[in-house]
Design an enzyme around this catalytic site. Sequence first.
Site, PDB file in Angstrom:
ATOM      1  N   TYR A 181      51.373  48.816  45.191  1.00  0.00           N
ATOM      2  CA  TYR A 181      51.401  50.060  45.963  1.00  0.00           C
ATOM      3  C   TYR A 181      52.338  49.966  47.161  1.00  0.00           C
ATOM      4  CZ  TYR A 181      47.416  51.223  43.054  1.00  0.00           C
ATOM      5  OH  TYR A 181      46.601  51.474  41.984  1.00  0.00           O
TER       6      TYR A 181
ATOM      7  N   TYR B 210      47.122  39.044  27.921  1.00  0.00           N
ATOM      8  CA  TYR B 210      48.078  40.103  28.233  1.00  0.00           C
ATOM      9  C   TYR B 210      48.652  40.002  29.654  1.00  0.00           C
ATOM     10  CZ  TYR B 210      47.127  41.760  23.665  1.00  0.00           C
ATOM     11  OH  TYR B 210      47.047  41.812  22.293  1.00  0.00           O
TER      12      TYR B 210
ATOM     13  N   HIS C 182      38.012  50.572  38.827  1.00  0.00           N
ATOM     14  CA  HIS C 182      38.534  49.843  37.650  1.00  0.00           C
ATOM     15  C   HIS C 182      37.419  49.356  36.718  1.00  0.00           C
ATOM     16  CE1 HIS C 182      42.754  48.763  39.461  1.00  0.00           C
ATOM     17  NE2 HIS C 182      42.395  50.027  39.691  1.00  0.00           N
TER      18      HIS C 182
ATOM     19  N   GLN D  62      35.720  55.585  41.357  1.00  0.00           N
ATOM     20  CA  GLN D  62      36.116  55.815  39.976  1.00  0.00           C
ATOM     21  C   GLN D  62      34.940  55.637  39.026  1.00  0.00           C
ATOM     22  OE1 GLN D  62      39.314  52.998  39.539  1.00  0.00           O
ATOM     23  NE2 GLN D  62      40.711  54.168  40.823  1.00  0.00           N
TER      24      GLN D  62
ATOM     25  N   GLU E  91      50.946  50.081  30.823  1.00  0.00           N
ATOM     26  CA  GLU E  91      51.315  49.435  29.563  1.00  0.00           C
ATOM     27  C   GLU E  91      50.667  50.103  28.367  1.00  0.00           C
ATOM     28  OE1 GLU E  91      51.495  44.833  31.340  1.00  0.00           O
ATOM     29  OE2 GLU E  91      49.890  45.446  29.968  1.00  0.00           O
TER      30      GLU E  91
END
Length: 405
Positions: free
Chosen positions: A290, A279, A176, A109, A269
């Site tokens: 998953y 949070y 991420h 990513q 979210e």
Amino acid sequence: MRTFSTILAISAAGLLAASCSNQGASESGEKTSELVGRVEAGPVNYSLETVADGLDHPWSIAFLPDGDMLVTQRTGALLLIGRDGATQTVHDFNENGEFPPVHFGDGLQAGLFDVVLHPDFAENALVYISYAGIQDDGENTLFLMRFRYVDSEAGPRLVDGEQLFSASPSRVQGNHYGGRFIFLPDGTLMMAIGDAFHFREEAQTLDNHFGKIVRLNADGSVPADNPFVDTQGALPEIWSYGHRNPQGIILAADGRVLEHEHGPAGGDEINEIEPGANYGWPTVTYALDYSGGRVSPYEALEGTEQSLVHFTPSIAPSGFAQYSGAAFPDWRGDLFVSALALQHVRHIAMNADGSLGAQRELFGELDVRFRDVRSGPDGFLYLLTEEPGSESRILRVVPGSDTAN
């Protein structure tokens, strides 16, 4: 050895289930986040125009004052795309001079992420870029850089590069990163950083940048009024924590900072970001892993924030925009979230009181992943698709023949 840790108080009151009639933070630990799943398709009252095609893993768009666009490709190139679709390479971050080259590869990513103009770009020509870069030791991390944009007879280019920030610690994994950022009215900027996937528990500790939103001055220094500046063991850049993989952050018209982030298989979210707030991730979350199991038994605890809404199944949110144009009067002020996994753009009505209202799925007829969505300076909505190979596109959304004006 950890010098700072966050302890969540687990109490009976914090585990009470409540109705979802409200949205947002709950000081008492009640569940106030609204669950949203698949929703109906919105009306097709629009037409789509292709602005540019043949793009390779595009990630972000920034509009120049003349209407041209700077577009990042995760593979490493910053492009200038004209209003006529003509494309030029401005800078290749694979050949980044004295600075770390971009980290990109199949199955990762990582790559070149956000591009944002300084609020005074017309005067100072400053462009800010976030990307995953490879360090000398072979590890990688998220970087924020600043350049001056020059467009001369020799072509557009970036000069006077400065590295303003690097996330700590570095890692060998390629997941991420976060990387979206915005400028605030006071001239500071906020950047969202992911939990690196393998280090999700670190989102609850303040001695690292995993799973955090950081606030910086425009030169990369730390604002004196950041919430953890005087907290022993905490990194002073941190503004909020307990995030998983933030992919969108905007300054809404009412002055609130809104952010969205990926859950795993469920539990994406939308949050209202407050200084010093926790949070929850991964201790307090609505997320489905998953495997299909729950990530945590706790959906609400005192001392943690509730999201405004959470999405199950995951829509995999990517870009984020509040529409401000005149082409679609009924959309003005509403939120738009581009989605990767469920291949649509989620239209979310913004109620007069700032709460989030009805939702619809748009552009699903294209059957593609959407990486970014923007409200353009010309009043139209712009979409950035993510399609196989070098087939991605920039699309302009214009009113259809039956659109009411």
